[in-house]
Design a protein around this motif. Structure first.
Motif, PDB file in Angstrom:
ATOM      1  N   HIS A   1       0.801  -1.213   0.000  1.00  0.00           N
ATOM      2  CA  HIS A   1       0.000   0.000   0.000  1.00  0.00           C
ATOM      3  C   HIS A   1       0.844   1.279   0.000  1.00  0.00           C
ATOM      4  N   ASP A   2       2.132   1.174  -0.272  1.00  0.00           N
ATOM      5  CA  ASP A   2       2.943   2.381  -0.367  1.00  0.00           C
ATOM      6  C   ASP A   2       2.449   3.235  -1.533  1.00  0.00           C
TER       7      ASP A   2
ATOM      8  N   VAL B   1      -2.390   0.098   7.142  1.00  0.00           N
ATOM      9  CA  VAL B   1      -1.852   0.879   6.029  1.00  0.00           C
ATOM     10  C   VAL B   1      -1.683   2.340   6.424  1.00  0.00           C
TER      11      VAL B   1
END
Length: 313
Positions: free
Chosen positions: A174-175, A231
């Motif tokens: 989820h970067d 996240v």
């Protein structure tokens, strides 16, 4: 003791945009999270008038502060939890904005425990080549040693946070996506945030790659990749803007692998743009686990959970 230790890392724009009231409000915001450590970047003017500004910030935060060379970065610490064992005023020859680095004891671990290195850094804004050299010097803080009461020399852990002015290698699902050159409207800034390689011009992730190679792990990646991790650890730390392109996670905290089991949470606390162009990165640690680590000193080769990076082209 309170078993939770909070670390806040923040690049406060021009130390509160040179506005004393805004600066006070900003540090009151930090103080409400009851940090044990604050890693600050952009400290212009903090050394003027006998460091009057620094003493004022100590008062607002309720923490002791150390201002690095040329008033660029600073570290603040709760003296009931952390106590300085030595300072490192000589930070290497390559720094445009020198870091503030201390060897600090974690008092709940006891007198015979090893200390850890704590540092606040700010990599160069305009030059990917300079950032790379600065990062290589930054790795030396993961290579400090300490003599135990038994006379053994051991390598001590390191916790370093700051503004990298570059991007993380996408090691977590989820970067945020890396920007494209075309998404950065300001043409000089395209050069600032990229470098030429054999495959063409690449967005600059080399500081992250160098730090990981040296055994320093992005704690946000670490938390996001763990079971139950959020996240929220990977939230952008700067907003999108017309000149600089999409939002990005340029402010990051790194730890050597032996500290990773103590990290319980990482998140980004958003601030209004009138206060700063960067958001706060908050790292929370389990103090009991941290004390255990500093007493036992497990091997730095312990698995850190991040896949190996391919070599940069």
């Amino acid at each position: 003791m309170n078993s939770k230790v909070t670390v806040v890392c923040w690049n406060l724009e021009r130390n509160g945009k040179n506005d004393p009231e805004l600066r006070r409000q900003a540090h009151e915001l930090v103080a409400q999270y009851k940090p044990g450590l604050v890693l600050r970047q952009e400290m212009p003017g903090a050394d003027e008038n006998g460091s009057e500004v620094m003493y004022g910030l100590e008062d607002v935060l309720g923490l002791r502060g150390w201002l690095g060379p040329r008033s660029c970065t600073a570290v603040f610490a709760d003296q009931s939890v952390f106590r300085t064992a030595r300072e490192w005023p000589q930070t290497g020859p390559m720094w445009v904005l020198p870091p503030t680095v201390l060897t600090m004891r974690f008092l709940p671990a006891g007198r015979d425990a090893v200390p850890l290195v704590v540092g606040s850094f700010h990599l160069n804004y305009a030059s990917a080549s300079t950032r790379l050299a600065e990062t290589e010097w930054l790795t030396t803080w993961a290579d400090k040693r300490w003599a135990t009461p038994e006379g053994e020399s051991v390598r001590i852990p390191a916790l370093l946070g700051g503004d990298t002015n570059s991007y993380p290698e996408r090691g977590a699902l989820h970067d945020p996506e890396l920007p494209t050159l075309e998404s950065i409207r300001d043409e000089p800034h395209r050069a600032h945030r990229s470098y030429p390689s054999a495959r063409g011009r690449r967005m600059d992730t080399r500081p992250d790659e160098v730090l990981y190679t040296a055994g320093l792990h992005d704690v946000a990646h670490h938390r996001a990749d763990r079971p139950g991790g959020s996240v929220a650890a990977l939230a952008p730390t700067v907003n999108a803007c017309a000149t600089h392109g999409p939002e990005a996670r340029v402010d990051r905290v790194y730890a050597t692998s032996e500290l990773l089991p103590a990290i319980t949470d990482v998140d980004v606390i958003r601030v209004r743009p009138e206060m700063s162009d960067h958001h706060l990165v908050r790292v929370r640690l389990d103090g009991d686990q941290l004390a255990h680590i500093l007493t036992r000193q497990p091997s730095r080769n312990a698995a850190a959970g991040k896949p190996a990076l391919s070599a940069a082209s």
